[in-house]
Design a protein around this motif. Sequence first.
Motif, mmCIF file in Angstrom:
data_model
loop_
_atom_site.group_PDB
_atom_site.id
_atom_site.type_symbol
_atom_site.label_atom_id
_atom_site.label_comp_id
_atom_site.label_asym_id
_atom_site.label_seq_id
_atom_site.Cartn_x
_atom_site.Cartn_y
_atom_site.Cartn_z
ATOM 1 N N VAL A 113 0.823 -1.216 0.000
ATOM 2 C CA VAL A 113 0.000 0.000 0.000
ATOM 3 C C VAL A 113 0.856 1.265 0.000
ATOM 4 O O VAL A 113 0.399 2.333 0.371
ATOM 5 C CB VAL A 113 -0.983 0.013 1.203
ATOM 6 N N LYS A 114 2.092 1.154 -0.463
ATOM 7 C CA LYS A 114 2.982 2.316 -0.489
ATOM 8 C C LYS A 114 3.281 2.701 -1.938
ATOM 9 O O LYS A 114 2.871 2.017 -2.870
ATOM 10 C CB LYS A 114 4.272 2.019 0.276
ATOM 11 N N LEU A 119 -2.053 5.766 -4.166
ATOM 12 C CA LEU A 119 -2.945 6.555 -5.024
ATOM 13 C C LEU A 119 -4.029 5.719 -5.689
ATOM 14 O O LEU A 119 -5.166 6.152 -5.816
ATOM 15 C CB LEU A 119 -2.128 7.267 -6.102
ATOM 16 N N VAL A 120 -3.652 4.530 -6.163
ATOM 17 C CA VAL A 120 -4.609 3.617 -6.799
ATOM 18 C C VAL A 120 -4.238 2.184 -6.425
ATOM 19 O O VAL A 120 -3.083 1.889 -6.151
ATOM 20 C CB VAL A 120 -4.652 3.759 -8.344
ATOM 21 N N ARG A 121 -5.238 1.304 -6.465
ATOM 22 C CA ARG A 121 -4.992 -0.083 -6.073
ATOM 23 C C ARG A 121 -4.289 -0.884 -7.166
ATOM 24 O O ARG A 121 -3.682 -1.911 -6.888
ATOM 25 C CB ARG A 121 -6.322 -0.760 -5.708
ATOM 26 N N HIS A 122 -4.381 -0.422 -8.407
ATOM 27 C CA HIS A 122 -3.817 -1.181 -9.529
ATOM 28 C C HIS A 122 -3.013 -0.261 -10.460
ATOM 29 O O HIS A 122 -3.365 -0.069 -11.624
ATOM 30 C CB HIS A 122 -4.946 -1.876 -10.304
ATOM 31 N N THR A 181 -8.695 4.040 -1.185
ATOM 32 C CA THR A 181 -7.921 4.183 -2.423
ATOM 33 C C THR A 181 -8.780 3.876 -3.633
ATOM 34 O O THR A 181 -9.558 2.923 -3.631
ATOM 35 C CB THR A 181 -6.722 3.205 -2.405
ATOM 36 N N GLN A 182 -8.627 4.665 -4.679
ATOM 37 C CA GLN A 182 -9.366 4.437 -5.920
ATOM 38 C C GLN A 182 -8.799 3.221 -6.659
ATOM 39 O O GLN A 182 -7.667 2.817 -6.445
ATOM 40 C CB GLN A 182 -9.295 5.672 -6.812
#
Length: 189
Positions: A113-114, A119-122, A181-182
Amino acid sequence: MTIFTWATIASWVLFCSYWILLRNKTSKNVRERTVRQRYLGPLGYVVIFGLLYLPLFVSGGFFGRILPSNALLQGIGATLCMAGIGICIWARTVLGRNWSGGVTEKHGHELVVKGPYRLVRHPIYSGFLTALAGTCMVTGGLAAMVITFIYTLALSRKLNSEEALLKDLFPGTYEVYQQQTQKLIPFIW
């Protein structure tokens, strides 16, 4: 070929080289990949890149250029391609040993998650789609746009499978991460 075309080609060569360089630097999969899984990915890249650059060699029809050969449009496209590849490489670097070409659990799997994952998951998918869209703007081919659209749909399906796996691997934690997170586009979606 224009400088913009060469910029996209150099970006994709960098992407492929980096992926090849790191291909064996990941944790072992919990389940072995099938023969189909091992060969479909590289075959997909050949098809995508072939259709992306076919307008450089074919004029007219489904495989030819339909966008105007405009320096501003191509400059924006090349910039998007380079930025997208940069995001892919950054995300792949941060993901490290947790990366997998398929949707699979890794031994010692961690939730990252860094970096761009804040900013986004993917972000690898975000970067790849940005690079594809940028390349389409440079080469201007209808077939390139169609394969980008098809790839986007297939990636959506893969993304949903990946999210389901991550929910199973990190119950509760992944749901919180999803809320914060988007999915693909920062602050939007």
